[in-house]
Structure formats: C-alpha cells, structure tokens
Design a protein around this motif. Sequence first.
Motif, PDB file in Angstrom:
ATOM      1  N   PHE A  22      61.386 -26.775  -1.913  1.00 39.07           N
ATOM      2  CA  PHE A  22      61.607 -25.327  -1.965  1.00 39.07           C
ATOM      3  C   PHE A  22      62.361 -24.781  -0.767  1.00 39.07           C
ATOM      4  O   PHE A  22      62.986 -23.729  -0.870  1.00 39.07           O
ATOM      5  CB  PHE A  22      60.290 -24.606  -2.238  1.00 39.07           C
ATOM      6  N   GLU A  24      64.976 -26.394   0.270  1.00 37.97           N
ATOM      7  CA  GLU A  24      66.320 -26.611  -0.276  1.00 37.97           C
ATOM      8  C   GLU A  24      66.684 -25.539  -1.299  1.00 37.97           C
ATOM      9  O   GLU A  24      67.865 -25.234  -1.482  1.00 37.97           O
ATOM     10  CB  GLU A  24      66.413 -27.998  -0.919  1.00 37.97           C
ATOM     11  N   GLU A  25      65.675 -24.958  -1.965  1.00 33.21           N
ATOM     12  CA  GLU A  25      65.902 -23.872  -2.929  1.00 33.21           C
ATOM     13  C   GLU A  25      65.962 -22.505  -2.231  1.00 33.21           C
ATOM     14  O   GLU A  25      65.952 -21.470  -2.885  1.00 33.21           O
ATOM     15  CB  GLU A  25      64.778 -23.858  -3.979  1.00 33.21           C
ATOM     16  N   GLU A 108      62.190 -31.381 -10.345  1.00 31.40           N
ATOM     17  CA  GLU A 108      62.723 -30.503 -11.398  1.00 31.40           C
ATOM     18  C   GLU A 108      61.594 -29.770 -12.121  1.00 31.40           C
ATOM     19  O   GLU A 108      61.725 -28.578 -12.439  1.00 31.40           O
ATOM     20  CB  GLU A 108      63.557 -31.307 -12.403  1.00 31.40           C
ATOM     21  N   ALA A 111      60.112 -27.069  -9.745  1.00 24.06           N
ATOM     22  CA  ALA A 111      61.088 -25.980  -9.565  1.00 24.06           C
ATOM     23  C   ALA A 111      61.159 -25.111 -10.815  1.00 24.06           C
ATOM     24  O   ALA A 111      61.214 -23.876 -10.720  1.00 24.06           O
ATOM     25  CB  ALA A 111      62.463 -26.549  -9.219  1.00 24.06           C
ATOM     26  N   LYS A 115      60.168 -21.127 -11.137  1.00 22.78           N
ATOM     27  CA  LYS A 115      61.147 -20.168 -11.679  1.00 22.78           C
ATOM     28  C   LYS A 115      60.544 -19.402 -12.855  1.00 22.78           C
ATOM     29  O   LYS A 115      60.659 -18.177 -12.946  1.00 22.78           O
ATOM     30  CB  LYS A 115      62.406 -20.922 -12.112  1.00 22.78           C
TER      31      LYS A 115
END
Length: 135
Positions: A22, A24-25, A108, A111, A115
């Motif tokens: 997260f 990196e996000e 994935e 994430a 989202k």
Amino acid sequence: MNQSMLIIDDDTAVLASCQRIFTEERFKVTTTTNPSEGIALAKSNHYTVILCDWHMPELDGMDVVTCLETDAPESAVVMISGYPSVGRATEAMQRGVMDYLPKPFTPEEIAEAVKKAITAKISQEKKALGRFEKI
C-alpha cells in the motif's frame, strides 16, 4: 486525494507485506500488532481504510470492529483472517465491515478488496447524506 491506512495484525510478516503493497499504492500506512493500540490510533487519527485481522491475542477482530463503529465510523474496514468461514464473513459484514478476505492473499486480491471497500464506504456515505438532505 491523500489516502491513509491503519493495519492491525499480530503477524509482522503480514504487516510488512501490506505496508509495502500500500505504500507503493501511495497510501500513508500505519501498522500495529496491538489491537488496543490500533483502536487508540483509529480514535485519534483519520484513516481512509483500516485492515484488521480477525484472530489476535487480547482482543479479536470483532471486538476491534465494535470499537471502530463508534471511534472511526468514517473509515472503511476490511477484515482479514487466517481462519476464514462463511459465518465469520457474514457476521463481519453485518457489523459494518466493507469486505472480508481470507489469508493468504495476493497483492492484487488485497488491493482490490481495499479499493472495493473504499468505493462502498463512499457510496454508503453519499446515500446517508442524501437521506439527511431530504429531511
């Protein structure tokens, strides 16, 4: 939009992995292995999303969720568990958890769950605001 995340899990490997994913996000990530500290952090800070493990010493995830309902109602909560069951997932969702994800999960999968939880929380808040505006 600045997004922040609190991760509450007694497994330091999960904390490190989620923090890396997260960050990196572009989330500002705070982690703790202590559920009581997590509740205190949620009460004194605003987090876009809170990831919470189900099975922890001291307090379990549902105890934490109960506290978050009043201490951090604006945060989207995602429950993660190494002991998944349909009953637990149902109970978590009934208590306001936006998503429930069994461990182990891929970057994935977590994430996408986050989202989806944020989107659902925003939709829920818009509906509540719409009902309030009609009064």
